[in-house]
Design a protein around this motif. Structure first.
Motif, PDB file in Angstrom:
ATOM      1  N   SER A  30       0.844  -1.189   0.000  1.00 20.37           N
ATOM      2  CA  SER A  30       0.000   0.000   0.000  1.00 20.37           C
ATOM      3  C   SER A  30       0.883   1.243   0.000  1.00 20.37           C
ATOM      4  CB  SER A  30      -0.905   0.003   1.223  1.00 20.37           C
ATOM      5  OG  SER A  30      -0.129   0.156   2.383  1.00 20.37           O
ATOM      6  N   LEU A  31       0.291   2.378  -0.383  1.00 25.64           N
ATOM      7  CA  LEU A  31       1.055   3.620  -0.476  1.00 25.64           C
ATOM      8  C   LEU A  31       1.565   4.043   0.895  1.00 25.64           C
ATOM      9  CD1 LEU A  31       1.889   5.920  -2.382  1.00 25.64           C
ATOM     10  CD2 LEU A  31      -0.164   7.126  -1.664  1.00 25.64           C
TER      11      LEU A  31
ATOM     12  N   MET B 197       4.649   2.092   1.999  1.00 22.99           N
ATOM     13  CA  MET B 197       5.835   2.506   1.234  1.00 22.99           C
ATOM     14  C   MET B 197       6.339   3.854   1.720  1.00 22.99           C
ATOM     15  SD  MET B 197       5.402   1.441  -2.686  1.00 22.99           S
ATOM     16  CE  MET B 197       4.445   0.033  -3.112  1.00 22.99           C
ATOM     17  N   LEU B 198       5.394   4.777   2.019  1.00 23.40           N
ATOM     18  CA  LEU B 198       5.788   6.114   2.476  1.00 23.40           C
ATOM     19  C   LEU B 198       6.499   6.030   3.825  1.00 23.40           C
ATOM     20  CD1 LEU B 198       5.194   8.662   0.900  1.00 23.40           C
ATOM     21  CD2 LEU B 198       3.391   9.182   2.526  1.00 23.40           C
TER      22      LEU B 198
END
Lengths: 89, 162, 135
Positions: B26-27, B30-31
């Motif tokens: 998921s974003l 990753m962030l």
């Protein structure tokens, strides 16, 4: 086919664990015991992974991850204690 | 750039390990992985001041492939010795491998490679870093073993790290 | 149909290979006569065995159950990185503890001795410290 392979693998790994226990009890030196504990932990990880495949659940892999980390750290701490007489100097 | 990212490869590795531990692409993960990957090398850079330079990234791929193949071959060999040979037939001995590498990362990589490949375990390092003590499970030709380690692994590591 | 059969066969073969190498590592640990020779079997064989089992698990969850997982990759990389370190620590402790072995070790080519027996800098640091009272 996979279930049969898992059954054979569980048998082989259990026999390996018994051989590790033999060395753990018999081992003439404390280093033999450390080495056999390390191998026993690795065999346990193998058992957890095989049973995870057999039951078709990825739930057990986090247990295996913890075992990997704890086994390595305890072996290094034992050896460090034998080398320097201290774990954290 | 080098102030913010002291070890760019370490940043990538930390971010990837974080995402793999969360186990979803998921974003958000990753962030967060990227933020941790930037923060940890910044805070630990005083303990690792000199970062190694990798001259030739293609050689790294070649080295990994060769070591992976050797791990499989060495395991079959050691399994054969352990299962079918009586222990007294194994000619065990220590050999000394003199080193030409100087960077600590390269020496650590060479010691790990020696442990994982055919019938050898790296047992100790000289205090001035000039040699590795290697324990061989079975060898009839100690000089040949040393020459093989030097030509097969150390030469390639020297090409990678310069 | 054949694709599923092929991946099942691959996963089963990898599980059996992994179990075989785990067995060989433990058998070597039981059979070989001294600690340095025992060190060879567990460090190499069990690491490859676990690697093979983890590849089997990755293939199984990715190909047959459609829920790919990355934990196995982390575990196998971690094991491949830590196996040489544990072997190195155990052999260092063995060299330190065995007096007979220290006499017959070959000498390094440089001026310093082996790091376990002749640690760099520790002796100088100890000589400036006040002597420890005996415990």
């Amino acid at each position: 086919m996979i279930a049969t392979a898992c059954l054979v693998a569980v048998g082989a790994i259990s026999v390996s664990a018994v051989m590790n226990l033999y060395r753990l009890g018999r081992g003439p030196d404390v280093l033999d015991r450390i080495l056999s504990l390390e191998t026993l932990v690795i065999n346990t990880i193998g058992l957890v992974v095989v049973i995870g495949i057999w039951f078709g659940t990825a739930l057990y892999f986090e247990i295996a991850l913890l075992f990997v980390a704890v086994g390595f750290l305890s072996t290094v701490a034992f050896c460090k204690y034998l080398l320097r007489g201290n774990v954290i100097e | 750039m080098s102030k913010l990212l002291p070890h760019p490869i370490l940043t990538l590795v930390i971010a990837f390990v974080f995402v793999a531990l969360i186990n979803t692409f998921s974003l958000g993960s990753m962030l967060l992985g990227g933020v941790i990957g930037v923060a940890i090398p910044l805070f630990t850079s005083p303990y690792w001041p000199v970062s190694p330079t990798i001259r030739n990234p293609l050689k790294v791929v070649e080295y990994v492939a060769i070591v992976g193949w050797d791990i499989v071959v060495s395991n079959v060999q050691v399994a054969y010795w352990v299962l079918f040979w009586p222990s007294r037939r194994l000619q065990t001995r220590y050999v000394v491998v003199p080193l030409e590498l100087t960077s600590p990362e390269a020496i650590a990589l060479l010691a790990g490679t020696i442990t994982m490949t055919p019938g050898t375990v790296s047992a100790d390092l000289a205090a001035d870093g000039s040699a590795i003590l290697v324990h061989c499970l079975h060898t009839t030709d100690p000089d040949g073993t040393v020459a093989q380690i030097k030509t097969r692994y150390e030469r390639r590591l020297k090409e990678i790290f310069g | 149909m054949t694709m599923a059969w092929l991946s099942e066969f691959l996963v089963s073969a990898l599980i059996l290979i992994g179990a075989f190498f785990l067995f060989v590592g433990s058998f070597g640990l039981m059979k070989l006569p001294d600690i340095m020779r025992r060190l060879h079997a567990p460090t190499k064989s069990t690491t490859l065995g676990i690697g093979s089992l983890l590849i089997a698990s990755m293939l199984y969850f990715a190909l047959l159950r459609d829920e790919p997982s990355l934990h196995e990759l982390i575990m196998s990389v971690f094991l491949f990185l830590t196996a040489p370190i544990t072997a190195h620590m155990i052999s260092k402790a063995h060299i330190l503890r065995s007096r007979a072995l220290q006499q017959e070790l070959p000498k390094p080519p440089g001026e310093e001795g082996w790091a376990t027996l002749d640690p760099h800098g520790v002796d100088e640091a100890r000589s400036t410290e006040p002597a420890q009272p005996p415990r």
